[in-house]
Design a protein around this motif. Structure first.
Motif, PDB file in Angstrom:
ATOM      1  N   THR A 145      36.503  43.783  30.091  1.00  0.00           N
ATOM      2  CA  THR A 145      37.024  44.912  29.315  1.00  0.00           C
ATOM      3  C   THR A 145      38.530  45.070  29.498  1.00  0.00           C
ATOM      4  O   THR A 145      39.252  45.364  28.546  1.00  0.00           O
ATOM      5  CB  THR A 145      36.311  46.218  29.711  1.00  0.00           C
ATOM      6  OG1 THR A 145      36.352  46.377  31.132  1.00  0.00           O
ATOM      7  CG2 THR A 145      34.874  46.205  29.238  1.00  0.00           C
ATOM      8  N   SER A 146      39.016  44.854  30.722  1.00  0.00           N
ATOM      9  CA  SER A 146      40.454  44.948  30.954  1.00  0.00           C
ATOM     10  C   SER A 146      41.189  43.804  30.253  1.00  0.00           C
ATOM     11  O   SER A 146      42.274  43.988  29.714  1.00  0.00           O
ATOM     12  CB  SER A 146      40.758  44.922  32.458  1.00  0.00           C
ATOM     13  OG  SER A 146      40.180  46.034  33.111  1.00  0.00           O
ATOM     14  N   THR A 150      48.070  50.984  33.465  1.00  0.00           N
ATOM     15  CA  THR A 150      46.703  50.965  33.979  1.00  0.00           C
ATOM     16  C   THR A 150      46.642  50.738  35.484  1.00  0.00           C
ATOM     17  O   THR A 150      45.623  51.017  36.117  1.00  0.00           O
ATOM     18  CB  THR A 150      45.890  49.848  33.305  1.00  0.00           C
ATOM     19  OG1 THR A 150      46.468  48.574  33.624  1.00  0.00           O
ATOM     20  CG2 THR A 150      45.873  50.035  31.799  1.00  0.00           C
ATOM     21  N   LEU A 153      38.292  40.946  39.957  1.00  0.00           N
ATOM     22  CA  LEU A 153      37.498  42.156  39.734  1.00  0.00           C
ATOM     23  C   LEU A 153      36.078  41.791  39.302  1.00  0.00           C
ATOM     24  O   LEU A 153      35.808  40.657  38.918  1.00  0.00           O
ATOM     25  CB  LEU A 153      38.173  43.020  38.664  1.00  0.00           C
ATOM     26  CG  LEU A 153      39.624  43.434  38.927  1.00  0.00           C
ATOM     27  CD1 LEU A 153      40.118  44.328  37.800  1.00  0.00           C
ATOM     28  CD2 LEU A 153      39.750  44.134  40.269  1.00  0.00           C
ATOM     29  N   VAL A 165      42.448  39.191  35.471  1.00  0.00           N
ATOM     30  CA  VAL A 165      42.157  40.021  34.301  1.00  0.00           C
ATOM     31  C   VAL A 165      42.865  39.451  33.070  1.00  0.00           C
ATOM     32  O   VAL A 165      42.281  39.312  31.995  1.00  0.00           O
ATOM     33  CB  VAL A 165      42.596  41.477  34.553  1.00  0.00           C
ATOM     34  CG1 VAL A 165      42.709  42.240  33.241  1.00  0.00           C
ATOM     35  CG2 VAL A 165      41.609  42.174  35.470  1.00  0.00           C
ATOM     36  N   GLN A 177      41.342  53.346  33.619  1.00  0.00           N
ATOM     37  CA  GLN A 177      42.104  52.111  33.509  1.00  0.00           C
ATOM     38  C   GLN A 177      41.997  51.486  32.124  1.00  0.00           C
ATOM     39  O   GLN A 177      42.908  50.785  31.685  1.00  0.00           O
ATOM     40  CB  GLN A 177      41.636  51.111  34.575  1.00  0.00           C
ATOM     41  CG  GLN A 177      41.960  51.546  36.003  1.00  0.00           C
ATOM     42  CD  GLN A 177      41.360  50.612  37.029  1.00  0.00           C
ATOM     43  OE1 GLN A 177      40.485  49.811  36.716  1.00  0.00           O
ATOM     44  NE2 GLN A 177      41.827  50.713  38.264  1.00  0.00           N
ATOM     45  N   ILE A 178      40.872  51.714  31.437  1.00  0.00           N
ATOM     46  CA  ILE A 178      40.720  51.143  30.091  1.00  0.00           C
ATOM     47  C   ILE A 178      40.900  52.218  29.016  1.00  0.00           C
ATOM     48  O   ILE A 178      40.345  52.113  27.917  1.00  0.00           O
ATOM     49  CB  ILE A 178      39.360  50.433  29.928  1.00  0.00           C
ATOM     50  CG1 ILE A 178      38.190  51.406  30.136  1.00  0.00           C
ATOM     51  CG2 ILE A 178      39.249  49.249  30.868  1.00  0.00           C
ATOM     52  CD1 ILE A 178      36.849  50.819  29.718  1.00  0.00           C
ATOM     53  N   GLN A 215      41.397  44.564  26.615  1.00  0.00           N
ATOM     54  CA  GLN A 215      42.446  45.549  26.377  1.00  0.00           C
ATOM     55  C   GLN A 215      43.804  44.857  26.192  1.00  0.00           C
ATOM     56  O   GLN A 215      44.600  45.232  25.326  1.00  0.00           O
ATOM     57  CB  GLN A 215      42.490  46.518  27.558  1.00  0.00           C
ATOM     58  CG  GLN A 215      43.358  47.732  27.340  1.00  0.00           C
ATOM     59  CD  GLN A 215      43.125  48.798  28.411  1.00  0.00           C
ATOM     60  OE1 GLN A 215      42.885  49.957  28.099  1.00  0.00           O
ATOM     61  NE2 GLN A 215      43.214  48.424  29.667  1.00  0.00           N
ATOM     62  N   LEU A 225      32.401  42.813  34.477  1.00  0.00           N
ATOM     63  CA  LEU A 225      32.543  43.783  33.390  1.00  0.00           C
ATOM     64  C   LEU A 225      33.966  44.319  33.328  1.00  0.00           C
ATOM     65  O   LEU A 225      34.571  44.415  32.254  1.00  0.00           O
ATOM     66  CB  LEU A 225      31.552  44.935  33.564  1.00  0.00           C
ATOM     67  CG  LEU A 225      31.630  46.036  32.490  1.00  0.00           C
ATOM     68  CD1 LEU A 225      31.360  45.461  31.108  1.00  0.00           C
ATOM     69  CD2 LEU A 225      30.661  47.171  32.805  1.00  0.00           C
ATOM     70  N   LYS A 226      34.525  44.680  34.491  1.00  0.00           N
ATOM     71  CA  LYS A 226      35.902  45.171  34.527  1.00  0.00           C
ATOM     72  C   LYS A 226      36.870  44.083  34.090  1.00  0.00           C
ATOM     73  O   LYS A 226      37.854  44.357  33.388  1.00  0.00           O
ATOM     74  CB  LYS A 226      36.253  45.645  35.942  1.00  0.00           C
ATOM     75  CG  LYS A 226      35.545  46.905  36.390  1.00  0.00           C
ATOM     76  CD  LYS A 226      36.047  47.358  37.753  1.00  0.00           C
ATOM     77  CE  LYS A 226      35.374  48.656  38.183  1.00  0.00           C
ATOM     78  NZ  LYS A 226      35.867  49.141  39.493  1.00  0.00           N
ATOM     79  N   PHE A 250      37.577  53.453  36.765  1.00  0.00           N
ATOM     80  CA  PHE A 250      37.662  52.334  35.832  1.00  0.00           C
ATOM     81  C   PHE A 250      37.865  52.789  34.395  1.00  0.00           C
ATOM     82  O   PHE A 250      38.621  52.184  33.629  1.00  0.00           O
ATOM     83  CB  PHE A 250      36.391  51.480  35.944  1.00  0.00           C
ATOM     84  CG  PHE A 250      36.305  50.394  34.905  1.00  0.00           C
ATOM     85  CD1 PHE A 250      37.251  49.380  34.861  1.00  0.00           C
ATOM     86  CD2 PHE A 250      35.282  50.393  33.975  1.00  0.00           C
ATOM     87  CE1 PHE A 250      37.184  48.374  33.913  1.00  0.00           C
ATOM     88  CE2 PHE A 250      35.200  49.396  33.017  1.00  0.00           C
ATOM     89  CZ  PHE A 250      36.147  48.387  32.988  1.00  0.00           C
ATOM     90  N   VAL A 302      46.264  48.022  36.842  1.00  0.00           N
ATOM     91  CA  VAL A 302      45.410  46.852  37.089  1.00  0.00           C
ATOM     92  C   VAL A 302      46.319  45.636  37.169  1.00  0.00           C
ATOM     93  O   VAL A 302      46.852  45.176  36.165  1.00  0.00           O
ATOM     94  CB  VAL A 302      44.369  46.665  35.968  1.00  0.00           C
ATOM     95  CG1 VAL A 302      43.532  45.413  36.223  1.00  0.00           C
ATOM     96  CG2 VAL A 302      43.462  47.888  35.890  1.00  0.00           C
TER      97      VAL A 302
END
Length: 491
Positions: free
Chosen positions: A48-49, A343, A41, A350, A225-226, A52, A44-45, A222, A345
């Motif tokens: 942050t993911s 999520t 990904l 990730v 997802q977070i 999480q 940034l994604k 997104f 994801v």
């Protein structure tokens, strides 16, 4: 059946896409595209993911050293050092699982951390022995982990005994077994504290739960997802004026702190301690196998023998290396499976990012203390959703297990019933020897063993199956076809 390469042609890709959409609740691997598990990904994604995932597992990683440290007689500063080392080694083990090399690593979005199954034996081994106690614990972990590494190629063959009637039962038990952890966090986490179970703590858990649900409903893309991470941040901010956020950890934390190898001395080897930790290792390998099967279903890439072998090798290698940096035995963290399920994801990169964050937290205690700001009641509110998602995935798997055939419903009933004993009646086995409690106190392990044994008894032994489906213990077609197949890009 001969091994069949994954995504060998367009028909295979379409089949996998459908399986991914059904199992993971999202889009599978479309023709011409890599599987979502192998998708990288945007940065940034990814960050942050990954953060999480770290937020969801942080309390579980630092809890064992918080218990073992004082029990063996370490000072608060030494216990804090153990906590940082546990974060560091959890990151290494997670990177081994997600990225892997050679035949090591499941290459799934699989989080590893300090196993809670070893807490009771470790306390018994090192109680009031100070640094010597820690050294004996580390020696036993090294021997047990190396033994587990050798056994991994043979242990992984148990996958054939995990048809949907077994995997669905185990996945359900994983989720249900984790829910009491969320309830404990919601009450405050420390049963001896004056505010344990207070209206304030439970209200904060409820507020966080509502925030997470609302964000999942209202947000899109997104941000949806977070939602868990955003809910934890919002809950923590609300908790500051309420007065349940502790900033002491930031004030006392060092900026930099590398977990010096063998900080407590060279490992020591005692037979009794080694035997105890070998039992713990077998329990961890059983639970990790069940977790990999559960995660494989959720992400649309069923875990075959080779995947499980790689995952178990990563577990055991990570555990063998962990004592070098003053960490404990590492195994799968089931709570993060719920995060993947919720999520959607499914990228292993990730979780690898989360592993990198864990390594950094171990090297920079002041950064770890920021994560520790999240009050346990806030984490508990989010945990109810996360762990409930795992149980829901298990129920979904059971729906495809042909419960109306033979004695499958009876298998589920007995396995779930026995697996719930440690949860519903924690003192049920109080008169049993402590060595047996390592297994019996884990509802996941006992339920898994019961489901496997009963499936063999009812669906295999002394019975000639009427169909191929019955011969496989009501396994679904994809399970049969991929039992010996390695995922694309793996190994």
């Amino acid at each position: 059946m001969a091994a069949t390469p994954r995504f060998r042609n367009d028909a295979d890709k379409d089949t996998e896409a459908a399986a991914g959409a059904e199992a993971g609740g999202g889009k599978g691997a479309a023709p011409g595209r890599i599987h979502p598990v192998d998708e990288a990904l945007p940065p940034l994604k990814m960050f942050t993911s990954g953060l999480q995932h770290v937020a969801a597992m942080y309390a579980g990683v630092v809890a064992p050293p918080m218990i073992v440290g004082p029990a063996v007689g370490l000072t608060p500063k030494e216990t804090a050092f153990l906590m940082g080392a546990s974060l560091f080694t959890a990151g290494i083990a997670t990177l081994l699982q997600t990225l892997g090399f050679w035949r090591i690593g499941a290459r799934l979005p699989f989080v590893n951390g300090v196993s809670f199954a070893g807490v009771t034996p470790m306390v018994a081994i090192g109680k009031d022995r100070g640094h010597d106690g820690i050294a004996v614990i580390f020696g036993a972990i090294i021997v047990a982990s190396l033994l587990g590494f050798v056994l991994a190629p043979y242990f992984c063959k148990l996958v054939r005994f995990f048809p949907p009637v077994v995997t669905g039962t185990v996945i359900t038990l994983i989720g249900v077994s984790l829910l009491p952890v969320a309830f404990n966090w919601s009450q405050g986490g420390n049963a001896t504290a004056d505010d344990y179970g207070s209206t304030t703590n439970i209200t904060m858990a409820a507020v966080t739960l509502v925030i997470v649900l609302a964000l999942r409903k209202l947000l899109r893309g997104f941000l949806q997802q977070i939602a868990i991470l955003l809910g934890l941040i919002a809950g923590t901010l609300i908790a500051i004026p309420v007065g349940i956020t502790d900033f002491g950890a930031i004030k006392d934390a060092d900026v930099v702190g590398f977990p010096t190898p063998f900080h407590f001395g060279a490992p020591q080897f005692e037979i009794a301690a080694i035997v105890s930790m070998c039992i713990v290792m077998l329990v961890c390998m059983t639970e990790s196998t069940a977790d990999m099967l559960a995660l494989g279903k959720i992400v649309g890439r069923p875990a075959d023998e080779r995947t499980i072998e790689g995952g178990l090798r990563a577990d055991t290698l990570g555990s063998a290396v962990s004592p070098l940096f003053n960490g404990f035995m590492c195994s799968a963290f089931a709570q993060n499976i719920g995060l993947v399920a919720m999520t959607k994801v499914r990228s292993r990169f990730v979780v690898a990012a989360g592993g990198g964050i864990l390594v950094l937290l171990g090297l920079f205690p002041v950064a770890a203390s920021v994560i520790a700001l999240v009050p346990l009641p806030v984490l508990g509110g989010a945990g109810i959703v996360l762990f409930g998602s795992v149980a829901a995935s298990g129920i979904q798997t059971l729906a495809s297990a042909a419960l109306e055939k033979g004695e499958n419903a009876l298998i589920v009933a007995a396995a779930v019933g026995i697996g719930l004993i440690p949860i519903a009646a924690p003192e049920f086995y109080h008169a049993f020897p402590e060595d047996l409690l390592v297994v019996l106190d884990s509802g996941i392990s006992t339920g898994c063993v019961v489901a496997i044994v009963l499936n063999l008894a009812f669906n295999h032994l002394g019975r000639k199956p009427d169909t191929e489906e019955d011969a496989e213990g009501n396994a679904d077609p994809e399970s049969r076809e991929t039992v010996n197949a390695a995922p694309v890009g793996a190994h």
